[in-house]
Structure formats: structure tokens, C-alpha cells
Design an enzyme around this catalytic site. Structure first.
Site, PDB file in Angstrom:
ATOM      1  N   CYS A  18      -2.343   8.371   5.245  1.00  0.00           N
ATOM      2  CA  CYS A  18      -2.219   7.804   2.726  1.00  0.00           C
ATOM      3  C   CYS A  18      -3.198   8.369   2.381  1.00  0.00           C
ATOM      4  CB  CYS A  18      -2.161   6.086   2.918  1.00  0.00           C
ATOM      5  SG  CYS A  18      -0.458   5.099   3.975  1.00  0.00           S
ATOM      6  N   GLU A  78       0.496  -1.759  -0.006  1.00  0.00           N
ATOM      7  CA  GLU A  78      -0.014  -0.069  -0.463  1.00  0.00           C
ATOM      8  C   GLU A  78       0.956   1.010  -0.207  1.00  0.00           C
ATOM      9  OE1 GLU A  78      -1.099   3.901   1.081  1.00  0.00           O
ATOM     10  OE2 GLU A  78      -1.416   2.174   3.057  1.00  0.00           O
TER      11      GLU A  78
END
Length: 503
Positions: free
Chosen positions: A285, A251
Site C-alpha cells: 500500500c 485503509e
């Protein structure tokens, strides 16, 4: 607050080397603890330890492994306040964010334990009469889990417990900025019953121990959260080994956008934008990087957003009144300052918040006040800017498809927001946007374990999504077993059943 002397834990043993102090990013004069970095030799020893212990851990069965992870959840819950306080001091997260992070880490434990009990059962499959077919899931081997500093417990812990429930042995390699939280979390995991030789902790820099771990031919896979550049490096290291093809679960962040049209509610938009862009100092993120606002309402929207920004309190994250804490380190601060200089030269200022006196200098920390600038296009941005910086782009009402194409063209696909009261527009964006998590009429941060599986596509990651129903299976090997039951004269269990004889 206790001083924590963190070391690697390899089979429960700690390597000996000079220690380096770990400082509070909000108050650089304050030492939170110390860390001893591991060497490449230590990393190799950890792999050997994990490899030797994997089969015994896998053979315990999923019920025993899940019960152990449930005990980890209880241990972290009992240490909730201690862990939250350490997150504040070492990672610079606000008190609210720190408490929510501990809760998320606990949620990961319970979610993956429950998922394992269901998904790792033996599954009977269809077949002809006289044949038995089953599908079994088992651990792959040794997993290396490399986690970031921005969620030093939740992402760190989520990776570990998923790999462990699946039957793998694990080597945890946390970010070098946050070794203390990782050390304390692993101590608690060992105390809760995770065998020390099954879960090993290796502290140190990515270019030394990280490279040694990811290039080792004995590992089965890597779970990674961080930058796309590092993910590519790990991918190359795995591919270059003369070994079995390794698994990479990555990720990697995104150039996250939000689209606001003229039907959106201004107060709702303002709240969503400010929390998405600036909460956690923009160090998520999922944080909002680029806001697209329909031209007809752009002036009013940006004026309201600027006003809300002026109300944000930048300060010590240990103070419950603080909204914005520090960025993680001097390197990150320098990058944000460099991008601010570029925006001052090429953008149009919407708002630059002021830093209160005393936050910088020798007695201060790595603080960067939130800013918002208007730019011409998302394509003007060469990379993700990981901090409290909002970019605003205006668009005409007939240009929605062009906006979506511009967002998709970046190659990133993590989070995206849409604010509109038009149902047809919602459906159109759902069909057109290439993102892992799309949020409508709310903020774009704070994915909930089990309800909002989190992860992107394209440059934003490989999937499957953390906190979702498919994540655990990526840590597993699948084994199909087919038995010709007719060869033994049929299914002998039918001969010993308790069913009454036919009359």
C-alpha cells in the site's frame, strides 16, 4: 513443505464442500494446499456464533484478554519459520519480507495487548464535590475483519488482535488469494486460548461471503484493508442496513509520491527509490508510484536509478538471492501488462528490466519485471498501479507548490517521501502535504509498529492508524458513569480508611 487443507472455522467446526487447490504464484504447477469456500449461510452462522459469545469474552476483562493475545504472540513466534515459509509459497513474498512480516504480526499482538491494559482501565474524570465521574471502554459487538493478500499475516493478524483485545468477538475474512496463511494463523490463535466461538474464520469470495457479512444487521463494524472501490461498497452495505450505525475502519492504498530536489544526495535517493518502488514487487500500500525530480538533476538521478534497477534479481522468492518475486495472480498480472502497454505508447522509457528465461509459461509463475517510465503529470494516471512500476515526473525548481498541489489533488493521502538537505523545505512540505505518513531522506515503506503509526486520509482511508495509540479505541464503545455520592451520605470509603484520626 506440508500440504494445508484450509476450511472455514465457525465455532471450531468446518463446513463441508468441494475443495479447490491453491497454487504457488511463483510456480503454478506447485499446489501449496486446498481451500473450501464458505457460503452465505455459513457467514450468517458465523455471525450468530460470534454474537452469542461476545458478552462472555468482553466480561473476562482486559487483563485476561491481553494475556491471551500475548500467548498468541508466543505461538506465532514459536511457529515463525513455518509461517514465513507459507507466506513465501502462498503469497510469493521473498524470504526477507516473509520473516519481517511474521515479526510485524507478533509486534501487533504485543503492542495492542499493552495498549489495552493501559487504555481500557476505568478513567476517573473531574467533577464537583459529592460526585464521581468515570469513563469506561468496552467492546462494541461483532467485528468483521477483511484483510488483503499482500500482508496476509501482519495486516490480517493486526486487525484481529486489536478487535479481540478491545472485547469484541470477531469474524475473520481474509483475501481469497491467501486462505492458507489465515487458516494456520487462526488455528494457532485457538490453540493459544482464543475461544473458537469468539474468533471465527470465513473463507471465500468477497461478492458472496464478504457481502453477506458486511450487510448483516447483527455486526457492529468492519475493519478493512484493500481497494477504495471495495471500501465504498462496504460503506454502502453498512449504511443500507436497518440497524445501528456501523463502524468502518478502512485503509485503501494511495498514489504515493516522492519529491527530490537538487540538494538531495543521489546515492541516498537511488537506494530509497528502488526499495520503495520495487521491494515486495511493488505490492505494498505504501509503495512509491510517482517520483518527482527537479529538472536540473533529473538526468543524473534517473540514470543512476536505471543502473540500480538492472541489478535487481527477479526470480523464485524461496531463493534468498531474489529481490523481486511474482505478482499475486493472473488478474493482477494482466492489469500491469495493460498499463505497461499504455506507458510504451504515452511515456518515455527509463528502464525495462528483463525477465529471466523459465519464469513464465506453464512451469513458471506470475512474474512482471520492474519498469520505470517518465510521464508528463501525475494526473495522467487514472488509478493506482499495484506492482513494480515507477513513474517519473520532472519539475522546475520554482514549482514545488504546484507539485504538492498536484499530489494533493489526486485525493489520495497515504505515504509521501521528500529528499532534500534544506530544513525550511522540509517544514514547508510537512505543512502542505495531505498525507498520513511522510518520510524525509529515507524510503517510504516499512512502517514500524508503535513508532510509525500507519494509515492515510482522503481516498487512502478513514483512520485511525494501525500500530498507533488511537487504533484500539475505534473498536471500543465509550461509557460514562456519574454517581451522586452525596446521596448516600458521602463517600463511605473515607469512613473506613486507614488514615489516623485527627488530633
Amino acid at each position: 513443505a506440508p500440504f494445508i487443507a484450509a476450511t472455514s472455522l465457525i465455532g471450531g467446526s468446518a463446513p463441508h464442500a468441494p475443495a479447490v487447490d491453491v497454487h504457488n504464484p511463483a510456480q503454478l504447477s506447485q499446489s501449496v494446499g486446498s481451500v473450501v469456500d464458505a457460503t452465505a449461510t455459513d457467514a450468517a452462522n458465523a455471525v450468530a456464533m460470534a454474537r452469542a459469545s461476545m458478552r462472555g469474552w468482553n466480561d473476562r476483562g482486559v487483563d485476561a484478554r491481553a494475556a491471551t493475545i500475548d500467548r498468541v504472540a508466543e505461538a506465532w513466534e514459536s511457529a515463525h519459520d513455518e509461517l514465513a515459509a507459507l507466506i513465501v509459497r502462498e503469497a510469493g513474498r521473498t524470504m526477507l519480507d516473509a520473516h519481517l512480516e511474521v515479526r510485524e504480526a507478533i509486534d501487533f499482538c504485543r503492542y495492542y495487548a499493552a495498549l489495552g491494559r493501559t487504555q481500557m482501565r476505568v478513567h476517573d474524570l473531574p467533577g464537583p464535590v459529592g460526585e464521581s465521574n468515570q469513563l469506561r471502554l468496552t467492546g462494541r459487538g461483532v467485528f468483521v475483519c477483511i484483510s488483503p493478500w499482500n500482508f496476509p499475516l501482519a495486516i490480517f493478524g493486526g486487525q484481529l488482535v486489536a478487535a479481540l483485545v478491545a472485547g469484541n468477538s470477531v469474524i475473520a475474512k481474509p483475501a481469497e488469494q491467501t486462505p492458507l496463511i489465515a487458516f494456520r494463523a487462526v488455528q494457532l490463535m485457538h490453540d493459544a486460548g482464543v475461544p473458537r466461538e469468539v474468533l471465527n474464520l470465513v473463507l471465500g469470495r468477497g461478492e458472496t461471503v464478504g457481502h453477506a457479512l458486511t450487510s448483516d444487521t447483527r455486526i457492529a463494524g468492519v475493519a478493512f484493508t484493500g481497494s477504495i472501490a471495495t471500501a465504498r461498497s462496504i460503506n454502502r452495505a453498512l449504511a443500507n442496513r436497518d440497524a445501528a450505525i456501523g463502524v468502518l475502519i478502512a485503509e485503501t492504498g494511495g498514489q504515493n509520491a516522492m519529491i527530490v530536489d537538487s540538494s538531495a544526495l543521489p546515492e541516498q535517493v537511488t537506494d530509497a527509490v528502488v526499495s520503495s518502488a520495487f521491494r515486495s514487487c511493488g505490492q505494498r500500500c505504501s509503495a512509491l508510484r510517482v517520483l518527482f525530480v527537479q529538472r536540473e538533476v533529473a538526468d543524473a538521478m534517473t540514470t543512476m536509478i536505471a543502473g540500480a534497477m538492472r541489478e535487481l534479481i527477479v526470480g523464485n522468492p524461496a531463493d534468498p538471492r531474489t529481490d523481486i518475486g511474482p505478482v499475486i495472480d493472473a488478474e493482477q498480472l494482466a492489469l500491469l501488462r495493460q498499463h505497461r502497454a499504455w506507458l510504451r505508447a504515452h511515456g518515455r522509457c527509463i528502464q525495462e528490466c528483463d525477465l529471466p528465461s523459465g519464469l513464465t509459461g506453464k512451469s513458471g509463475g506470475h512474474f512482471f519485471a520492474p519498469i520505470a517510465y517518465e510521464i508528463d503529470a501525475i494526473g495522467d494516471l487514472q488509478s493506482e498501479n499495484f506492482g513494480p512500476i515507477l513513474h517519473v515526473v520532472r519539475y522546475d525548481k520554482h514549482e514545488l507548490d504546484r507539485v504538492i498541489d498536484a499530489i494533493n489533488t489526486t485525493g489520495y493521502g497515504l505515504t509521501m517521501g521528500l529528499h532534500t538537505r534544506l530544513d525550511a523545505r522540509v517544514e514547508h512540505v510537512i505543512e502542505s502535504a495531505r498525507v498520513g505518513n511522510l518520510y524525509v531522506n529515507r524510503n517510504i515503506i516499512g512502517a514500524v509498529v508503535g513508532s510509525q503509526p500507519f494509515g492515510g486520509e482522503g481516498l487512502s482511508g478513514t483512520g485511525p492508524k494501525a500500530g498507533g495509540p488511537h487504533y484500539l479505541q475505534r473498536f471500543c464503545a465509550e461509557r460514562a458513569v456519574t454517581i451522586n455520592t452525596a446521596a448516600a451520605g458521602g463517600n463511605v470509603q473515607l469512613m473506613t480508611s486507614d488514615r489516623p484520626a485527627a488530633r
